[in-house]
Design a protein around this motif. Structure first.
Motif, PDB file in Angstrom:
ATOM      1  N   ILE A   1       0.734  -1.250  -0.126  1.00 42.36           N
ATOM      2  CA  ILE A   1       0.027   0.053   0.091  1.00 42.36           C
ATOM      3  C   ILE A   1       0.882   1.152  -0.146  1.00 42.36           C
ATOM      4  CG2 ILE A   1      -1.706   1.480   1.384  1.00 42.36           C
ATOM      5  CD1 ILE A   1      -2.901  -1.143   2.503  1.00 42.36           C
TER       6      ILE A   1
ATOM      7  N   LEU B   1       0.241   5.253  -0.449  1.00 45.54           N
ATOM      8  CA  LEU B   1      -0.551   6.626  -0.644  1.00 45.54           C
ATOM      9  C   LEU B   1      -0.002   7.384  -1.667  1.00 45.54           C
ATOM     10  CD1 LEU B   1      -0.793   7.744   3.142  1.00 45.54           C
ATOM     11  CD2 LEU B   1      -2.453   5.739   1.820  1.00 45.54           C
TER      12      LEU B   1
ATOM     13  N   GLN C   1      -4.161  11.622  -1.276  1.00 49.50           N
ATOM     14  CA  GLN C   1      -4.295  10.807  -0.120  1.00 49.50           C
ATOM     15  C   GLN C   1      -3.361  11.443   1.019  1.00 49.50           C
ATOM     16  OE1 GLN C   1      -3.664   6.884  -1.742  1.00 49.50           O
ATOM     17  NE2 GLN C   1      -5.732   6.236  -0.826  1.00 49.50           N
TER      18      GLN C   1
ATOM     19  N   GLY D   1      -9.831   4.479  -2.636  1.00 51.78           N
ATOM     20  CA  GLY D   1      -9.044   4.225  -1.398  1.00 51.78           C
ATOM     21  C   GLY D   1      -9.311   5.200  -0.206  1.00 51.78           C
ATOM     22  N   LYS D   2     -10.742   5.222  -0.047  1.00 53.76           N
ATOM     23  CA  LYS D   2     -11.212   5.802   1.031  1.00 53.76           C
ATOM     24  C   LYS D   2     -10.726   5.322   2.384  1.00 53.76           C
ATOM     25  CE  LYS D   2     -15.418   5.566  -0.210  1.00 53.76           C
ATOM     26  NZ  LYS D   2     -15.329   5.076  -1.668  1.00 53.76           N
TER      27      LYS D   2
ATOM     28  N   THR E   1      -8.365   3.236   2.922  1.00 48.44           N
ATOM     29  CA  THR E   1      -6.826   3.171   3.025  1.00 48.44           C
ATOM     30  C   THR E   1      -6.656   4.521   3.771  1.00 48.44           C
ATOM     31  OG1 THR E   1      -6.586   1.814   1.327  1.00 48.44           O
ATOM     32  CG2 THR E   1      -4.852   3.317   1.803  1.00 48.44           C
ATOM     33  N   THR E   2      -7.210   5.759   3.099  1.00 45.24           N
ATOM     34  CA  THR E   2      -6.759   7.226   3.615  1.00 45.24           C
ATOM     35  C   THR E   2      -7.291   7.041   5.083  1.00 45.24           C
ATOM     36  OG1 THR E   2      -7.210   7.762   1.089  1.00 45.24           O
ATOM     37  CG2 THR E   2      -7.064   9.675   2.903  1.00 45.24           C
TER      38      THR E   2
END
Length: 187
Positions: free
Chosen positions: A93, A95, A99, A118-119, A121-122
């Motif tokens: 992963i 960013l 992000q 990627g919400k 993840t962020t």
């Protein structure tokens, strides 16, 4: 306006509450002239007063510029940190720039994007950044999403993967908890 400080909306509101009344009063030309004419008896330095008026006039733009510079500098300074921020969950992963900006922005954060953007993840990265870099206590963090599926993924990443005991819930669960806390009878 320190180089290591993001000026939040709360900070800006405090500046406006503290100094706004003086600024609005001194914008009146008659009042300003009266103060200038009596500066010695009021013990006011006119150049400092003019500087104050200039700074208040450009305050919001100055805050925006400062915060943009803060985020840009933090992205560069913390590159290694952001490259590895979620390695405990998945070493692959990484960013992207947008992000990273969302993680660094030190204000209320609303993420709106399509599926797979990627919400989650962020949000996980934001929680980790707040706890590790900003010194926020995990119990002070509330992560709210719309669906139980999203909440499950967020709990998996934040609570289990990162081992950060932040509150993760749906809007409904959060509202229910508030109503339950302040009701005589449970809803």
């Amino acid at each position: 306006f320190g180089a290591d400080h993001y000026i939040s909306h709360r900070d800006a509101e405090q500046l406006h509450r503290t100094y706004g009344v003086y600024y609005e009063t001194l914008k009146n030309k008659m009042i300003f002239q009266y103060v200038c004419n009596n500066a010695a008896s009021f013990r006011i330095d006119i150049e400092s007063l003019k500087s104050f008026l200039r700074k208040m006039h450009t305050l919001d733009d100055d805050i925006t510029t400062h915060n943009t510079n803060y985020v840009d500098n933090t992205i560069v300074r913390e590159k290694e940190y952001f490259d590895n921020i979620l390695k405990d969950i998945d070493p692959k992963i990484k960013l992207d720039d947008e992000q990273r900006r969302a993680v660094i922005t030190d204000d209320y954060c609303l993420l709106v994007a399509g599926a797979g953007a990627g919400k989650t993840t962020t949000m996980a990265a934001k929680v980790k950044y707040l706890v590790e870099k900003k010194g926020v206590q995990p119990e002070e963090v509330i992560v709210i999403s719309y669906t139980n599926k999203a909440i499950g993924e967020l709990r998996e990443r934040i609570n289990k993967g990162l081992k950060i005991p932040a509150k993760v819930c749906t809007f409904h669960a959060f509202a229910f908890e508030i109503v339950k806390r302040f009701s005589v009878e449970p809803p």
